[in-house]
Design a protein around this motif. Sequence first.
Motif, PDB file in Angstrom:
ATOM      1  N   GLN A  82       0.820  -1.201   0.000  1.00 23.15           N
ATOM      2  CA  GLN A  82       0.000   0.000   0.000  1.00 23.15           C
ATOM      3  C   GLN A  82       0.857   1.254   0.000  1.00 23.15           C
ATOM      4  OE1 GLN A  82      -3.186   0.208  -0.423  1.00 23.15           O
ATOM      5  NE2 GLN A  82      -3.309   2.441  -0.161  1.00 23.15           N
ATOM      6  N   ARG A  83       1.922   1.237   0.782  1.00 24.28           N
ATOM      7  CA  ARG A  83       2.805   2.395   0.846  1.00 24.28           C
ATOM      8  C   ARG A  83       3.487   2.644  -0.496  1.00 24.28           C
ATOM      9  NH1 ARG A  83       3.447   7.298   2.818  1.00 24.28           N
ATOM     10  NH2 ARG A  83       5.640   7.862   3.111  1.00 24.28           N
ATOM     11  N   SER A  84       3.956   1.574  -1.136  1.00 15.15           N
ATOM     12  CA  SER A  84       4.603   1.711  -2.441  1.00 15.15           C
ATOM     13  C   SER A  84       3.625   2.213  -3.491  1.00 15.15           C
ATOM     14  CB  SER A  84       5.177   0.357  -2.871  1.00 15.15           C
ATOM     15  OG  SER A  84       6.155  -0.078  -1.967  1.00 15.15           O
ATOM     16  N   PHE A  85       2.385   1.741  -3.409  1.00 18.38           N
ATOM     17  CA  PHE A  85       1.361   2.201  -4.346  1.00 18.38           C
ATOM     18  C   PHE A  85       1.110   3.697  -4.197  1.00 18.38           C
ATOM     19  CE2 PHE A  85      -3.043   3.282  -5.256  1.00 18.38           C
ATOM     20  CZ  PHE A  85      -3.217   2.785  -6.539  1.00 18.38           C
ATOM     21  N   GLU A  86       0.988   4.134  -2.952  1.00 21.65           N
ATOM     22  CA  GLU A  86       0.707   5.553  -2.708  1.00 21.65           C
ATOM     23  C   GLU A  86       1.849   6.439  -3.200  1.00 21.65           C
ATOM     24  OE1 GLU A  86       0.000   5.744   1.441  1.00 21.65           O
ATOM     25  OE2 GLU A  86      -2.003   4.825   1.342  1.00 21.65           O
ATOM     26  N   ILE A  87       3.070   6.029  -2.917  1.00 20.45           N
ATOM     27  CA  ILE A  87       4.229   6.832  -3.340  1.00 20.45           C
ATOM     28  C   ILE A  87       4.326   6.881  -4.861  1.00 20.45           C
ATOM     29  CG2 ILE A  87       6.748   6.956  -3.323  1.00 20.45           C
ATOM     30  CD1 ILE A  87       6.691   5.793  -0.509  1.00 20.45           C
ATOM     31  N   ALA A  88       4.176   5.709  -5.506  1.00 19.83           N
ATOM     32  CA  ALA A  88       4.275   5.655  -6.968  1.00 19.83           C
ATOM     33  C   ALA A  88       3.149   6.439  -7.618  1.00 19.83           C
ATOM     34  CB  ALA A  88       4.251   4.202  -7.428  1.00 19.83           C
ATOM     35  N   TYR A  89       1.957   6.385  -7.048  1.00 20.24           N
ATOM     36  CA  TYR A  89       0.817   7.101  -7.607  1.00 20.24           C
ATOM     37  C   TYR A  89       1.021   8.609  -7.505  1.00 20.24           C
ATOM     38  CZ  TYR A  89      -4.060   8.354  -8.518  1.00 20.24           C
ATOM     39  OH  TYR A  89      -5.218   8.889  -9.037  1.00 20.24           O
ATOM     40  N   VAL A 101      -3.406   6.190 -15.958  1.00 19.27           N
ATOM     41  CA  VAL A 101      -2.037   5.720 -16.210  1.00 19.27           C
ATOM     42  C   VAL A 101      -1.242   5.674 -14.912  1.00 19.27           C
ATOM     43  CG1 VAL A 101       0.109   6.203 -17.442  1.00 19.27           C
ATOM     44  CG2 VAL A 101      -2.104   6.620 -18.560  1.00 19.27           C
ATOM     45  N   ALA A 102      -1.423   6.699 -14.076  1.00 21.22           N
ATOM     46  CA  ALA A 102      -0.712   6.737 -12.794  1.00 21.22           C
ATOM     47  C   ALA A 102      -1.111   5.563 -11.906  1.00 21.22           C
ATOM     48  CB  ALA A 102      -0.994   8.060 -12.090  1.00 21.22           C
ATOM     49  N   SER A 103      -2.409   5.230 -11.933  1.00 20.57           N
ATOM     50  CA  SER A 103      -2.890   4.106 -11.131  1.00 20.57           C
ATOM     51  C   SER A 103      -2.291   2.785 -11.623  1.00 20.57           C
ATOM     52  CB  SER A 103      -4.411   4.039 -11.194  1.00 20.57           C
ATOM     53  OG  SER A 103      -4.900   2.933 -10.464  1.00 20.57           O
TER      54      SER A 103
END
Length: 234
Positions: A82-89, A101-103
């Motif tokens: 979840q943390r990696s998803f939030e940072i990458a998004y 695309v960001a998602s």
Amino acid sequence: MLKTVKQKTGWLACLLVAFLLLATIAEKARHLVGEDAASRSGQFTWINCFDMGTGSLACLAKEGVKSYVYNIRAGHIARVKQRSFEIAYANALAEGKAAQVASKDAKTAGNKAEKLASRKARRILGPFSAAAWDMFEALYYGGTMFEATMRGLGTIGGTYWGSLQGEANLGRVGYLIGSHLGSWIGGRVGLMLYDIAVGVHFLVNENFVETPSVYVDDTGSYETSTEGENNIEL
């Protein structure tokens, strides 16, 4: 390829010979010190899980510990993903990418982080959970803290080494096989080293007898005084 196979076969043969030699020395040490001083936790086998008594309770406790550890692992992996998803998004949006695309990019980053965290968690939680259980088992059967520590250290080393070797050669299935096999071998090696250490300690103290002292009393007769053997438990 053939050379690599020969090298691995040679290493396995050397390890097998060393294991058998260590087992023979440990067995001699157990006979020397007797059952009361020898290791006790090696008595437990999977057959004890079906005795409908303390063995069954011990196995249930073991599975409960494993389930608890796996829950910790699952929660840790979920948080990392979840943390990696939030940072990458957030980074993708900052770069001006569309939300869709960001998602998608963030999901990819989250999946990669999940796999990496899962691999690291297996290598850390697996050996330590196995070692904790073996230490508890040693104490449960009346072993000393020294025995529990030796078995636990052996289990950690065996599980870690076996899991790495198994995963490198056979992937996830190899990890499961290697970790279980390595855990068993490592725990037994720890108990062997414990028995050998107790045997050496026994021999050293068995041969320690103070030299008799001789003196002459007032009547002119000789008297001697000796002290018996010093038996010190580990």
